[in-house]
Design an enzyme around this catalytic site. Sequence first.
Site, short mmCIF file in Angstrom:
data_model
loop_
_atom_site.label_atom_id
_atom_site.label_comp_id
_atom_site.label_asym_id
_atom_site.label_seq_id
_atom_site.Cartn_x
_atom_site.Cartn_y
_atom_site.Cartn_z
N ASP A 1 0.83 -1.22 0.00
CA ASP A 1 0.00 0.00 0.00
C ASP A 1 0.86 1.26 0.00
O ASP A 1 0.42 2.31 -0.47
CB ASP A 1 -0.95 -0.01 1.19
N ASN B 1 1.59 -3.05 4.15
CA ASN B 1 0.66 -3.92 3.42
C ASN B 1 -0.33 -4.48 4.42
O ASN B 1 -0.24 -4.23 5.63
CB ASN B 1 1.42 -5.03 2.69
#
Length: 352
Positions: free
Chosen positions: A244, A254
């Site tokens: 992310d 993440n």
Amino acid sequence: MNSQDLRAVTWTAATGDGAPSVSLIDQTALPQTLERLDVTTVDALIDAIVRLVVRGAPAIGAAGAYGVALAMAQGRREGWDRARLDAEIARVRATRPTAVNLMVCVDRVAARVDEGIAAVLAEADAVVREDLDANHAMGAHGADWLLKRVAPEGDRPLRVLTHCNTGALATAGWGTALGVIRELHARGRVEAVYADETRPLLQGARLTAWELVQEGIPHYVQADGAAAGTILRGEVDAAVVGADRIAANGDTANKVGTVAVALACAHAGIPFMVAAPTTTVDLGTASGADIPIELRGEDEVLEWSGVRTAPAASRGHNPAFDVTPGSLVTALVTERGVLEVAAGELPGTRLR
Ligand code: MRU
């Protein structure tokens, strides 16, 4: 339907009296039904992002990009001035804090607002096209690297573990980590995928497993808590996950649970690969300590399918993401190639 052809986020032009919309595959309805939700207002788009109707860093970025056009169309209907339009775009940009793709894509597209809605839509289309191209490129780079590192001796198929959903549903198409797995499968080099179920919302069990079924890729769904044991028993050759936000030093945010996978890989001496487009690399963020981690509602861990499972007096702790130190990231794959981060190839020096 072949999930390679899935488009999680598209734009639908106005028809007759109907307002234009951002059309989303409703990822809360899968795997039971494949249906779309068409949103015509900023409020509805924000609600869809918050509820994870659309999720996955690049897909949220695409939704935000089209969200700028949506805000312009709504503003035209409702007579917003420029300050209101900017405020509504800022609300879309702030919907989820961790995935940097949302901010990057909204800013890129919003820079063209003065040129009118056609220019904004052209930019959003470019965001989507570039993400799709990036995914295919990183799939090839990632598969090349893994095969060379893990099976240099021949054509042995690999056992790969993945966490959360990083496929066509989470992106403009094809996928990041799941794109690497798809590419391995296309080359006949996947023995099995271990798909972590992904708590608390089962993105792995519902979405990754569904995409793997569409592709006919052999797989097991396992509890997140099973991942470390599966790795330490030698049942996995490599883990491949998405991201992310990746800081300049390689620290990677993440889906919650990812860092446990990375630690187990380090202990077992197998590669831990992160696959993400350069739009997920945030060189303005020095380290993982600076990445904002979304804290979601308690009910997602205190309830199951809307039924309370934890005692009434219990409180929930529900971080949506965790940060894996760059020192545990064996390989970072982007559309530009592979960086061996743990060996010192840091994004901050290699991707500027
Ligand atoms: O909360 P989600 O489902 O949006 O979280 C998604 C992930 O953590 C993915 O691994 C990440 O966004 C990469 S998607 C290509």
